[in-house]
Design a protein around this motif. Structure first.
Motif, PDB file in Angstrom:
ATOM      1  N   ALA A   1      20.799  62.547  32.424  1.00  0.00           N
ATOM      2  CA  ALA A   1      22.185  62.699  32.864  1.00  0.00           C
ATOM      3  C   ALA A   1      23.123  61.816  32.037  1.00  0.00           C
ATOM      4  O   ALA A   1      24.201  62.250  31.615  1.00  0.00           O
ATOM      5  CB  ALA A   1      22.305  62.361  34.346  1.00  0.00           C
ATOM      6  N   ILE A   2      22.708  60.570  31.787  1.00  0.00           N
ATOM      7  CA  ILE A   2      23.529  59.662  30.983  1.00  0.00           C
ATOM      8  C   ILE A   2      23.652  60.181  29.555  1.00  0.00           C
ATOM      9  O   ILE A   2      24.744  60.239  28.982  1.00  0.00           O
ATOM     10  CB  ILE A   2      22.929  58.244  30.984  1.00  0.00           C
ATOM     11  N   GLN A   3      22.522  60.565  28.976  1.00  0.00           N
ATOM     12  CA  GLN A   3      22.517  61.024  27.592  1.00  0.00           C
ATOM     13  C   GLN A   3      23.373  62.281  27.417  1.00  0.00           C
ATOM     14  O   GLN A   3      23.965  62.495  26.360  1.00  0.00           O
ATOM     15  CB  GLN A   3      21.079  61.311  27.155  1.00  0.00           C
ATOM     16  N   SER A   4      23.450  63.099  28.468  1.00  0.00           N
ATOM     17  CA  SER A   4      24.227  64.342  28.408  1.00  0.00           C
ATOM     18  C   SER A   4      25.654  64.167  28.903  1.00  0.00           C
ATOM     19  O   SER A   4      26.385  65.153  29.038  1.00  0.00           O
ATOM     20  CB  SER A   4      23.518  65.416  29.244  1.00  0.00           C
ATOM     21  N   HIS A   5      26.035  62.936  29.213  1.00  0.00           N
ATOM     22  CA  HIS A   5      27.394  62.616  29.676  1.00  0.00           C
ATOM     23  C   HIS A   5      27.745  63.355  30.969  1.00  0.00           C
ATOM     24  O   HIS A   5      28.872  63.812  31.154  1.00  0.00           O
ATOM     25  CB  HIS A   5      28.427  62.923  28.585  1.00  0.00           C
ATOM     26  N   PHE A   6      26.786  63.445  31.873  1.00  0.00           N
ATOM     27  CA  PHE A   6      27.036  64.049  33.182  1.00  0.00           C
ATOM     28  C   PHE A   6      27.995  63.191  33.989  1.00  0.00           C
ATOM     29  O   PHE A   6      27.932  61.955  33.949  1.00  0.00           O
ATOM     30  CB  PHE A   6      25.731  64.170  33.974  1.00  0.00           C
ATOM     31  N   THR A   7      28.853  63.839  34.744  1.00  0.00           N
ATOM     32  CA  THR A   7      29.635  63.143  35.760  1.00  0.00           C
ATOM     33  C   THR A   7      28.809  63.099  37.044  1.00  0.00           C
ATOM     34  O   THR A   7      27.777  63.785  37.167  1.00  0.00           O
ATOM     35  CB  THR A   7      30.958  63.868  36.035  1.00  0.00           C
ATOM     36  N   VAL A   8      29.281  62.321  38.006  1.00  0.00           N
ATOM     37  CA  VAL A   8      28.589  62.312  39.301  1.00  0.00           C
ATOM     38  C   VAL A   8      28.659  63.697  39.935  1.00  0.00           C
ATOM     39  O   VAL A   8      27.733  64.121  40.648  1.00  0.00           O
ATOM     40  CB  VAL A   8      29.186  61.247  40.243  1.00  0.00           C
ATOM     41  N   ASP A   9      29.714  64.445  39.654  1.00  0.00           N
ATOM     42  CA  ASP A   9      29.845  65.797  40.179  1.00  0.00           C
ATOM     43  C   ASP A   9      28.794  66.725  39.569  1.00  0.00           C
ATOM     44  O   ASP A   9      28.195  67.555  40.260  1.00  0.00           O
ATOM     45  CB  ASP A   9      31.245  66.339  39.886  1.00  0.00           C
ATOM     46  N   ASP A  10      28.569  66.579  38.254  1.00  0.00           N
ATOM     47  CA  ASP A  10      27.537  67.373  37.593  1.00  0.00           C
ATOM     48  C   ASP A  10      26.165  67.086  38.196  1.00  0.00           C
ATOM     49  O   ASP A  10      25.403  68.000  38.519  1.00  0.00           O
ATOM     50  CB  ASP A  10      27.491  67.052  36.095  1.00  0.00           C
ATOM     51  N   LEU A  11      25.849  65.794  38.319  1.00  0.00           N
ATOM     52  CA  LEU A  11      24.535  65.405  38.825  1.00  0.00           C
ATOM     53  C   LEU A  11      24.346  65.873  40.268  1.00  0.00           C
ATOM     54  O   LEU A  11      23.248  66.269  40.669  1.00  0.00           O
ATOM     55  CB  LEU A  11      24.367  63.887  38.734  1.00  0.00           C
ATOM     56  N   ALA A  12      25.418  65.855  41.041  1.00  0.00           N
ATOM     57  CA  ALA A  12      25.336  66.290  42.443  1.00  0.00           C
ATOM     58  C   ALA A  12      25.047  67.779  42.573  1.00  0.00           C
ATOM     59  O   ALA A  12      24.571  68.230  43.623  1.00  0.00           O
ATOM     60  CB  ALA A  12      26.643  65.957  43.161  1.00  0.00           C
ATOM     61  N   ASN A  13      25.296  68.536  41.521  1.00  0.00           N
ATOM     62  CA  ASN A  13      25.137  69.984  41.595  1.00  0.00           C
ATOM     63  C   ASN A  13      23.985  70.531  40.758  1.00  0.00           C
ATOM     64  O   ASN A  13      23.872  71.742  40.565  1.00  0.00           O
ATOM     65  CB  ASN A  13      26.443  70.674  41.170  1.00  0.00           C
ATOM     66  N   VAL A  14      23.112  69.640  40.284  1.00  0.00           N
ATOM     67  CA  VAL A  14      21.937  70.085  39.533  1.00  0.00           C
ATOM     68  C   VAL A  14      20.973  70.812  40.473  1.00  0.00           C
ATOM     69  O   VAL A  14      20.833  70.459  41.650  1.00  0.00           O
ATOM     70  CB  VAL A  14      21.235  68.883  38.864  1.00  0.00           C
ATOM     71  N   ASP A  15      20.281  71.805  39.949  1.00  0.00           N
ATOM     72  CA  ASP A  15      19.304  72.580  40.726  1.00  0.00           C
ATOM     73  C   ASP A  15      17.984  71.806  40.797  1.00  0.00           C
ATOM     74  O   ASP A  15      17.101  71.975  39.953  1.00  0.00           O
ATOM     75  CB  ASP A  15      19.085  73.943  40.066  1.00  0.00           C
ATOM     76  N   PHE A  16      17.867  70.938  41.799  1.00  0.00           N
ATOM     77  CA  PHE A  16      16.635  70.196  42.022  1.00  0.00           C
ATOM     78  C   PHE A  16      15.742  70.961  42.995  1.00  0.00           C
ATOM     79  O   PHE A  16      16.232  71.620  43.916  1.00  0.00           O
ATOM     80  CB  PHE A  16      16.932  68.807  42.599  1.00  0.00           C
TER      81      PHE A  16
END
Length: 445
Positions: A406-421
């Protein structure tokens, strides 16, 4: 024929040599190593002390013979005395015969690694004060621990914390000393380190935190570690207060950080043409800050070493940087982290936010579950994820890898919150704890 000199052969040197020969099997690669072994996994020293290693020989994943078979010319037990990087020559001494010889090269690879920090403290040269870095140190610690009743570990980073844990588990009364006021203070924030300190206390490890060592006093059959606040006597002490780049050979010849780390670009090139560096002797590009930094980790060394071979003739594969992703197991606690802690951000003058979430890692209808502490650091202006820390009595190490990407891809907290886990009751809850802490952060933003 192109001749390459590789100085130093632990992780970066081993993988650099392999990668150079894979890319250029017709090149002549000379490897200079002052020790008789290479590729030693020093992260296994504490585990060996605690009898968790099947065979100490397996703590080496390569050998001089293997690199020789790959095509390298090996100069083991050979100390490089000087390097003229511009004139492209070096002088080395065979430590067995004492013979000194000059060698020429077309390209130089500096993988000299790091050396333990040894502060100028009175009595530190006592035979009862050991270091923890290489195979010889491992042998000495293992041997001392066999018959010892007590030990003092100075430094509560990963190495010191692991040694203190294993000493306590094999019946060695242990004191853990650190000038900082928390254990693992450079690796985790207080919500996690508080639990680690409790685990040490539960296993009778005495914590002497916020105490700078002022001198060591050899007692004849042991050592007394004197701090600003107390004295701690034991059969032996282990010094584990960090590492510095071992780059004296190139001082004044290439650009370095103030601590001596050779500054390299994304292709592992130093500031002087035909000079490359990798591993603990070099800088890394630290993605959470976007700046060069010094982070001596085997993972960084391996990836940088591999890139040397890809780029040594023509810039081909750029270094993607690092998040310094790491993990450690202490007693029944699994700890993993990637990127910046809040404390690390503050030390760098950065303004980040920390979001904490404590929640069971799988549904309550399962017969067993356990809490996971999740900490997420993020930038309040850009909302980008800058770091993550996790702790549980379950294997949560994969969460650090998720945050690393997530850090390497410059994810925001919003991006990470919406990942398909995934969701499966054996492994997690309907909302994976990494996603859950990101959701909480997004709501706070």
């Amino acid at each position: 024929m192109t001749t390459v000199a590789v100085i130093g052969c632990t992780h970066a040197g081993t993988f650099a040599t392999q990668s150079i020969l894979q890319e250029h099997p017709d090149w002549q690669v000379h490897v200079f190593e002052r020790n008789g072994t290479l590729s030693f996994l020093s992260c296994g020293i504490a585990l060996w002390v605690g009898d968790h290693v099947s065979d100490p020989k397996r703590m080496f994943y390569s050998s001089p013979q293997a690199l020789a078979e790959a095509g390298a010319t090996m100069h083991m037990r050979t100390d490089v005395l000087s390097v003229d990087a511009t004139g492209k020559t070096l002088v080395a001494r065979d430590l067995e015969t004492g013979e000194e010889k000059e060698y020429s090269f077309d390209k130089l690879v500096v993988t000299t690694g790091s050396k333990p920090v040894i502060p100028p403290i009175e009595g530190i040269d006592s035979d009862h004060v050991l270091l923890c870095k290489n195979w010889d140190h491992a042998l000495a610690i293992k041997e001392r621990a066999k018959g010892a009743k007590s030990a003092v570990v100075v430094g509560s980073g990963y190495i010191g914390a692991e040694l203190a844990e294993q000493f306590s588990l094999v019946g060695v009364k242990t004191t853990l000393v650190d000038a900082m006021d928390r254990v693992l203070a450079n690796n985790f924030d207080e919500p996690i380190t508080a639990e680690v300190e409790k685990a040490f206390a539960d296993h009778d490890v005495e914590l002497a935190l916020g105490q700078k060592v002022t001198r060591f006093v050899d007692t004849g059959d042991g050592v007394t570690v004197v701090t600003e606040k107390g004295e701690y006597t034991a059969d032996f002490a282990v010094l584990a207060v960090g590492f510095l780049p071992a780059t004296e050979l190139l001082k004044g010849q290439v650009d370095m950080l103030p601590n001596g780390a050779i500054v390299v670009d994304e292709y592992m090139r130093a500031s002087l043409p035909d000079v490359y560096a990798a591993g603990d002797s070099a800088t890394v590009f630290y993605n959470p800050t976007g700046k060069h930094d010094y982070i001596p980790l085997a993972t960084n060394a391996v990836r940088q070493g591999l890139l040397v071979g890809r780029n040594i003739e023509t810039p081909t594969r750029a270094y993607m940087g690092t998040q310094a992703t790491s993990a450690v197991q202490l007693y029944d606690l699994s700890l993993a982290a990637s990127g910046l802690t809040l404390g690390g951000a503050e030390r760098r003058g950065l303004d980040l936010r920390l979001t904490e979430l404590v929640d069971d890692y799988r549904p309550d209808f399962m017969l067993t579950t356990t809490p996971v502490t999740s900490l997420l650091t993020w930038d309040p202006d850009t909302r980008e994820v800058k770091g993550g820390q996790f702790m549980a009595k379950a294997d949560i190490s994969g969460a650090a890898n998720v945050v690393s990407m997530a850090i390497q891809s410059h994810f925001t907290v919003d991006d990470l919150a919406n990942v398909d886990f995934l969701f499966q009751p054996n492994f997690d809850k309907p909302v994976y704890y990494v996603g859950a802490v990101a959701m909480k952060a997004a709501a706070e933003a």
